[in-house]
Write a protein that holds these residues in place. Structure first.
Motif, PDB file in Angstrom:
ATOM      1  N   TYR A  52       0.860  -1.190   0.000  1.00 44.13           N
ATOM      2  CA  TYR A  52       0.000   0.000   0.000  1.00 44.13           C
ATOM      3  C   TYR A  52       0.892   1.236   0.000  1.00 44.13           C
ATOM      4  N   ARG A  53       0.582   2.199  -0.882  1.00 40.99           N
ATOM      5  CA  ARG A  53       1.415   3.403  -0.982  1.00 40.99           C
ATOM      6  C   ARG A  53       0.559   4.667  -1.101  1.00 40.99           C
ATOM      7  N   ASP A  54       0.948   5.696  -0.344  1.00 41.85           N
ATOM      8  CA  ASP A  54       0.414   7.048  -0.496  1.00 41.85           C
ATOM      9  C   ASP A  54       1.559   7.922  -0.971  1.00 41.85           C
ATOM     10  N   GLU A  55       1.427   8.491  -2.156  1.00 39.41           N
ATOM     11  CA  GLU A  55       2.483   9.342  -2.708  1.00 39.41           C
ATOM     12  C   GLU A  55       1.845  10.624  -3.229  1.00 39.41           C
ATOM     13  N   GLY A  56       1.692  11.585  -2.334  1.00 35.91           N
ATOM     14  CA  GLY A  56       1.047  12.835  -2.706  1.00 35.91           C
ATOM     15  C   GLY A  56      -0.405  12.599  -3.085  1.00 35.91           C
ATOM     16  N   ARG A  57      -0.747  12.946  -4.311  1.00 33.72           N
ATOM     17  CA  ARG A  57      -2.128  12.788  -4.767  1.00 33.72           C
ATOM     18  C   ARG A  57      -2.377  11.441  -5.440  1.00 33.72           C
ATOM     19  N   ARG A  58      -1.389  10.583  -5.416  1.00 35.76           N
ATOM     20  CA  ARG A  58      -1.553   9.230  -5.957  1.00 35.76           C
ATOM     21  C   ARG A  58      -1.497   8.220  -4.812  1.00 35.76           C
ATOM     22  N   HIS A  59      -2.360   7.234  -4.896  1.00 36.44           N
ATOM     23  CA  HIS A  59      -2.452   6.198  -3.876  1.00 36.44           C
ATOM     24  C   HIS A  59      -2.559   4.860  -4.614  1.00 36.44           C
ATOM     25  N   ALA A  60      -1.887   3.848  -4.101  1.00 43.31           N
ATOM     26  CA  ALA A  60      -1.857   2.580  -4.819  1.00 43.31           C
ATOM     27  C   ALA A  60      -1.855   1.416  -3.852  1.00 43.31           C
ATOM     28  N   VAL A  61      -2.377   0.287  -4.333  1.00 41.13           N
ATOM     29  CA  VAL A  61      -2.335  -0.954  -3.563  1.00 41.13           C
ATOM     30  C   VAL A  61      -2.198  -2.126  -4.521  1.00 41.13           C
ATOM     31  N   ARG A  62      -1.400  -3.081  -4.121  1.00 45.27           N
ATOM     32  CA  ARG A  62      -1.292  -4.346  -4.837  1.00 45.27           C
ATOM     33  C   ARG A  62      -1.588  -5.445  -3.826  1.00 45.27           C
ATOM     34  N   VAL A  63      -2.593  -6.255  -4.127  1.00 42.34           N
ATOM     35  CA  VAL A  63      -3.034  -7.311  -3.221  1.00 42.34           C
ATOM     36  C   VAL A  63      -2.645  -8.649  -3.832  1.00 42.34           C
ATOM     37  N   GLY A  64      -1.523  -9.187  -3.378  1.00 45.61           N
ATOM     38  CA  GLY A  64      -1.020 -10.425  -3.945  1.00 45.61           C
ATOM     39  C   GLY A  64      -0.947 -10.345  -5.456  1.00 45.61           C
ATOM     40  N   ASP A  65      -1.380 -11.418  -6.114  1.00 44.87           N
ATOM     41  CA  ASP A  65      -1.465 -11.424  -7.577  1.00 44.87           C
ATOM     42  C   ASP A  65      -2.893 -11.149  -8.053  1.00 44.87           C
ATOM     43  N   ALA A  66      -3.778 -10.756  -7.105  1.00 42.60           N
ATOM     44  CA  ALA A  66      -5.195 -10.661  -7.431  1.00 42.60           C
ATOM     45  C   ALA A  66      -5.634  -9.266  -7.865  1.00 42.60           C
ATOM     46  N   ILE A  67      -5.164  -8.220  -7.179  1.00 37.13           N
ATOM     47  CA  ILE A  67      -5.689  -6.872  -7.384  1.00 37.13           C
ATOM     48  C   ILE A  67      -4.536  -5.883  -7.487  1.00 37.13           C
ATOM     49  N   ASP A  68      -4.626  -4.973  -8.470  1.00 35.49           N
ATOM     50  CA  ASP A  68      -3.599  -3.954  -8.681  1.00 35.49           C
ATOM     51  C   ASP A  68      -4.294  -2.635  -9.000  1.00 35.49           C
ATOM     52  N   ILE A 103     -12.418  13.065  -4.047  1.00 37.69           N
ATOM     53  CA  ILE A 103     -12.867  12.581  -5.349  1.00 37.69           C
ATOM     54  C   ILE A 103     -11.632  12.200  -6.154  1.00 37.69           C
ATOM     55  N   ALA A 104     -11.612  10.974  -6.649  1.00 38.87           N
ATOM     56  CA  ALA A 104     -10.439  10.492  -7.374  1.00 38.87           C
ATOM     57  C   ALA A 104     -10.883   9.647  -8.558  1.00 38.87           C
ATOM     58  N   ARG A 105      -9.913   9.331  -9.387  1.00 35.57           N
ATOM     59  CA  ARG A 105     -10.147   8.468 -10.544  1.00 35.57           C
ATOM     60  C   ARG A 105      -9.084   7.368 -10.553  1.00 35.57           C
ATOM     61  N   SER A 106      -9.499   6.168 -10.912  1.00 32.88           N
ATOM     62  CA  SER A 106      -8.555   5.062 -10.989  1.00 32.88           C
ATOM     63  C   SER A 106      -7.706   5.201 -12.252  1.00 32.88           C
ATOM     64  N   THR A 107      -6.412   5.367 -12.074  1.00 34.26           N
ATOM     65  CA  THR A 107      -5.513   5.387 -13.219  1.00 34.26           C
ATOM     66  C   THR A 107      -5.096   3.968 -13.610  1.00 34.26           C
ATOM     67  N   ARG A 108      -5.309   3.047 -12.684  1.00 36.09           N
ATOM     68  CA  ARG A 108      -5.098   1.612 -12.948  1.00 36.09           C
ATOM     69  C   ARG A 108      -5.950   0.846 -11.952  1.00 36.09           C
ATOM     70  N   ALA A 109      -6.766  -0.061 -12.440  1.00 37.59           N
ATOM     71  CA  ALA A 109      -7.614  -0.835 -11.536  1.00 37.59           C
ATOM     72  C   ALA A 109      -7.930  -2.171 -12.197  1.00 37.59           C
ATOM     73  N   ARG A 110      -7.070  -3.124 -11.966  1.00 31.95           N
ATOM     74  CA  ARG A 110      -7.195  -4.422 -12.628  1.00 31.95           C
ATOM     75  C   ARG A 110      -7.158  -5.539 -11.598  1.00 31.95           C
ATOM     76  N   ALA A 111      -7.835  -6.621 -11.926  1.00 30.31           N
ATOM     77  CA  ALA A 111      -7.836  -7.783 -11.043  1.00 30.31           C
ATOM     78  C   ALA A 111      -8.030  -9.046 -11.858  1.00 30.31           C
ATOM     79  N   SER A 112      -7.508 -10.122 -11.320  1.00 30.83           N
ATOM     80  CA  SER A 112      -7.730 -11.450 -11.899  1.00 30.83           C
ATOM     81  C   SER A 112      -7.701 -12.461 -10.771  1.00 30.83           C
ATOM     82  N   GLY A 113      -8.541 -13.442 -10.863  1.00 36.33           N
ATOM     83  CA  GLY A 113      -8.556 -14.479  -9.850  1.00 36.33           C
ATOM     84  C   GLY A 113      -9.126 -14.046  -8.516  1.00 36.33           C
ATOM     85  N   VAL A 114     -10.019 -13.057  -8.515  1.00 38.83           N
ATOM     86  CA  VAL A 114     -10.677 -12.655  -7.269  1.00 38.83           C
ATOM     87  C   VAL A 114     -11.927 -13.518  -7.115  1.00 38.83           C
TER      88      VAL A 114
END
Length: 204
Positions: A123-139, A172-183
């Motif tokens: 999980y990362r907070d970098e200014g106005r960008r926030h990100a999470v990678r959950v195993g190989d399932a969610i990015d 209010i934000a927008r997903s610049t990347r929101a992908r998942a597989s195997g959830v």
């Protein structure tokens, strides 16, 4: 059980910006046939029944009917693999609603628990960008939105007075990347869709 958590969260869903579920208190239909949303949390500081859970991450995936208030949610819970057994159990109780608090208010809407997994969560907070990678399932990566009239350095837009388990004020934000597989049999790409971020302070 006494507990308290403070930290930050991000949310990404398949609705357009801004999603009607959030702005209606879950009573307006989502933009698509189902509402699929990921909540990710970083606990900056936390204690659950004398167990220190600071610097741990949790993610919750929800697959709900178009009108979320109708219930029947299918939910998966992901707990940070870096948590030891006691920490994982404590976080599981809080984020499943078993320990009371905000998540307990959502428990009546849950129709099926798809599962609980311990996986690597970055999980990362970098200014106005926030990100999470959950195993190989969610990015997921999201970006806080600024009205173009104010330029790149303008104030972030926010929703206030919200009925929301995390915070009554949401960026209010927008997903610049929101992908998942195997959830649990689900794969998706919600890039460009609705997102939010906010600090949270919970106790029970």
């Amino acid at each position: 059980m006494a507990w308290n958590l403070t930290g930050t969260y991000l949310e990404s869903c398949n609705c357009d910006v801004v999603c009607p579920c959030t702005t209606s208190g879950l009573t307006a239909p989502a933009d698509h046939e189902r509402c699929q949303v990921t909540f990710a949390f970083h606990v900056d500081s936390g204690n659950v029944d004398d167990i220190d859970v600071s610097a741990r991450n949790v993610a919750v995936f929800v697959d709900a009917p178009q009108v979320m208030s109708e219930g029947g949610w299918q939910v998966a819970l992901y707990v940070d693999a870096s948590a030891d057994d006691a920490q994982a159990q404590a976080l599981g109780k809080v984020f499943s609603g078993q320990a009371g608090g905000p998540m307990a208010g959502l428990a009546p809407l849950i129709g099926e628990v798809l599962g609980m997994e311990r996986v690597s969560i970055d999980y990362r907070d970098e200014g106005r960008r926030h990100a999470v990678r959950v195993g190989d399932a969610i990015d997921i990566e999201i970006e806080d939105q600024v009205a173009p009239q104010f330029g790149e350095d303008g104030p972030v837009m926010r929703l206030t007075g919200m009925f929301h388990p995390v915070n009554s004020t949401l960026t209010i934000a927008r997903s610049t990347r929101a992908r998942a597989s195997g959830v649990y049999g689900r794969s998706f790409d919600f890039t460009g869709g609705n997102a939010h971020a906010a600090p949270f302070t919970w106790s029970g």
